[in-house]
Structure formats: structure tokens, C-alpha cells
Write an enzyme that holds these catalytic residues in place. Structure first.
Site, PDB file in Angstrom:
ATOM      1  N   ASP A  56       0.843  -1.080   0.105  1.00  0.00           N
ATOM      2  CA  ASP A  56      -0.034  -0.039  -0.032  1.00  0.00           C
ATOM      3  C   ASP A  56       0.607   1.131  -0.158  1.00  0.00           C
ATOM      4  O   ASP A  56       1.958   1.255   0.167  1.00  0.00           O
ATOM      5  CB  ASP A  56      -1.015  -0.125   1.168  1.00  0.00           C
ATOM      6  CG  ASP A  56      -1.877   1.191   1.703  1.00  0.00           C
ATOM      7  OD1 ASP A  56      -2.304   1.734   0.296  1.00  0.00           O
ATOM      8  OD2 ASP A  56      -1.563   1.942   2.423  1.00  0.00           O
ATOM      9  N   ASP A 111      -0.014   5.019   0.936  1.00  0.00           N
ATOM     10  CA  ASP A 111      -0.282   6.303   1.882  1.00  0.00           C
ATOM     11  C   ASP A 111      -0.138   5.578   3.274  1.00  0.00           C
ATOM     12  O   ASP A 111      -0.895   4.808   3.816  1.00  0.00           O
ATOM     13  CB  ASP A 111      -1.595   6.921   1.548  1.00  0.00           C
ATOM     14  CG  ASP A 111      -1.715   7.259   0.375  1.00  0.00           C
ATOM     15  OD1 ASP A 111      -0.845   7.440  -0.577  1.00  0.00           O
ATOM     16  OD2 ASP A 111      -2.664   7.717  -0.163  1.00  0.00           O
TER      17      ASP A 111
END
Length: 274
Positions: free
Chosen positions: A18, A20
Site C-alpha cells: 500500500d 499512503d
């Protein structure tokens, strides 16, 4: 350590990240709000609203409903934006905005996975126009990101073509595994959010990074490792990691060739002198 270099007689593997709050310390999309304002894409009110959204996101309070509202807001906000202008703004400000907020720990992990012979894939809910340049900056092999519909005029329509979020991320990981030949049981995945549990479940080595409360509970229940990333650092200020196996092999071949050349040259000189 993440294990030895991959045995290439086995199926390929990958590490899925992922973006952020896992690889970078903020929301990739919201970080560009000031640049979009300076480029004339949004007004001052929108800058303030995205600043508040960034605060909520960083405070760990962005649950599923808030993420959906954020998606709806950002989709409406970018309606009418010229795609090429967005790409130009991102390219011009990428190093100033993103480079300083990359977690040193994440950059090290990416290097370790590459050294071990694994592909690195960024899987992010943010838009492709933002995520793809960041993926290139990080040296990722592939990127999965949200895609907006682009009209015939080259501008965003405000509609979403593909939303990389929740179960959709897991589906993308499985599709990549099928097309690229990854053995998911030997793959790795990293995320900070409980919304990515489906993606974490899809691999044999899931890791919770700076997890929100829900993911922390899930990780503790399932005995998933929990990692704490807290050192943002510019990539150029980092100590380079060992080169990838292919580069090591190339360097070894080059060194061997150079040595052979010197031996041949020395023997030739001796023969000429004799």
C-alpha cells in the site's frame, strides 16, 4: 531479514505495498493540493478542505465511510481537470513533495525485496496519475491504482473507471499473480489500513505497518507482524543498499572479463619481451 535470494527454479514472488502511510507518511493525492491550487485546478476553499481531509487521514480517523466520502469529493473535485496538466504538475513537484516523506524503513524493505529477487508492486487507492510517478521514483516494478474516466477532450469526467480499494486490491493482486506467475503463498504484503485486510489475506506473509486501530486488532488476533515506520528521509540521503542479484552477476562477469584481459595482456608482453 527477508530470507535468501529467490530460487529461480521456483515460481516467482512479489511484495505488494500500500502507498499512503505505508511507504510515504501522508496521503499521496492530498499532498499535491497546494500544487493543484497554484496550477489553477482548485480554489482556496478546496485547499483548506483537502488540508482538513489530510488531518483526518493522518489522525487515523478515516474509516470506510469517510474514505468513501473522500472518494466522492475528490472525484467531483477533479471533474474537468486536464489530464496532461495534472501529469505535468505532478512531475514538476514530485521530488519536492514526495521524496521528503518516503519512510526510510519502507525504502529499505523495497531494496531488500529487490535484492532477494522479488518484484515490488505498489497497490494504491490514489489516482494513477499520482501513483505511477511515485512508483517510478521508488523503483517499483508495477503499479495498481485508481483510474478515472477521461473524456474525448482529455479531461476527467468525474467518473471512476477502476477503484483500487478494499476487496478490489485483493482481486488485482490475484490477477497479477496469475498473469505474472507469482506464488502468493510466498509473497509479501504491507498496509496500514483495515480496509486492506483482503489484500493481506491473499499472501503468505502479511505485515501491518503503522496500523490503524482496527488493523492492529486484526493483526494481533491473526499473529501478523506489526511494523513501525517513522523515519521519513530523502532517497538521495540514504545509504545505498546492496545491488540486485542480476547486477551482482553482471559485475562479477565484468570483473572476470577484466581480469582475463589483464592476464592475457601480461602474458603477451612477456612473450614479446622473450
Amino acid at each position: 531479514m527477508l530470507g535468501l535470494v529467490e530460487n529461480h527454479s521456483l515460481p516467482r514472488t512479489a511484495a505488494f505495498f500500500d502507498l499512503d502511510k505505508t511507504v510515504i507518511a501522508k496521503s499521496s493525492t492530498l499532498t499535491f493540493s497546494k500544487s493543484f491550487y497554484q496550477g489553477g485546478l482548485i480554489n482556496r476553499r478546496a485547499v483548506l478542505r483537502t488540508a482538513y481531509a489530510q488531518f483526518v487521514f493522518l489522525a487515523g480517523g478515516a474509516d470506510h465511510d469517510q474514505m468513501e466520502r473522500m472518494r466522492s469529493y475528490l472525484s467531483a473535485l477533479c471533474r474537468g481537470w486536464n489530464v496532461e496538466q495534472v501529469k505535468e504538475i505532478v512531475a514538476e513537484t514530485l521530488h519536492d513533495l514526495i521524496d521528503p516523506i518516503i519512510y526510510d524503513e519502507a525504502a529499505s524493505l523495497i531494496e531488500e525485496h529487490h535484492t532477494a529477487g522479488r518484484d515490488v508492486v505498489i497497490v494504491s487507492t490514489s489516482g494513477a496519475e499520482v501513483v505511477e510517478p511515485i512508483g517510478e521514483l521508488l523503483g517499483a516494478d508495477r503499479v495498481v491504482a485508481t483510474r478515472m474516466v477521461v473524456g474525448d477532450d482529455g479531461c476527467f469526467t468525474g467518473e471512476v473507471e477502476y477503484y483500487a480499494y478494499g476487496p478490489t486490491k485483493a482481486e488485482a493482486v490475484k490477477e497479477l499473480a496469475q498473469s505474472e506467475g507469482y506464488d502468493l503463498g510466498r509473497c509479501y504484503a504491507y498496509s496500514d489500513s483495515a480496509t486492506d485486510v483482503p489484500m493481506l489475506e491473499a499472501v503468505g506473509h502479511p505485515f501491518a505497518v503503522n496500523p490503524d486501530r482496527a488493523l492492529r486488532r486484526e493483526a494481533l488476533t491473526r499473529a501478523w507482524p506489526i511494523l513501525d515506520f517513522h523515519r521519513p528521509v530523502r532517497l538521495k540521503q540514504r545509504i545505498p543498499a546492496p545491488p540486485r542479484p542480476a547486477l551482482v552477476a553482471a559485475a562479477a562477469v565484468g570483473a572476470a572479463a577484466a581480469t582475463a584481459g589483464l592476464v592475457w595482456f601480461a602474458s603477451r608482453r612477456r612473450a614479446t619481451a622473450g
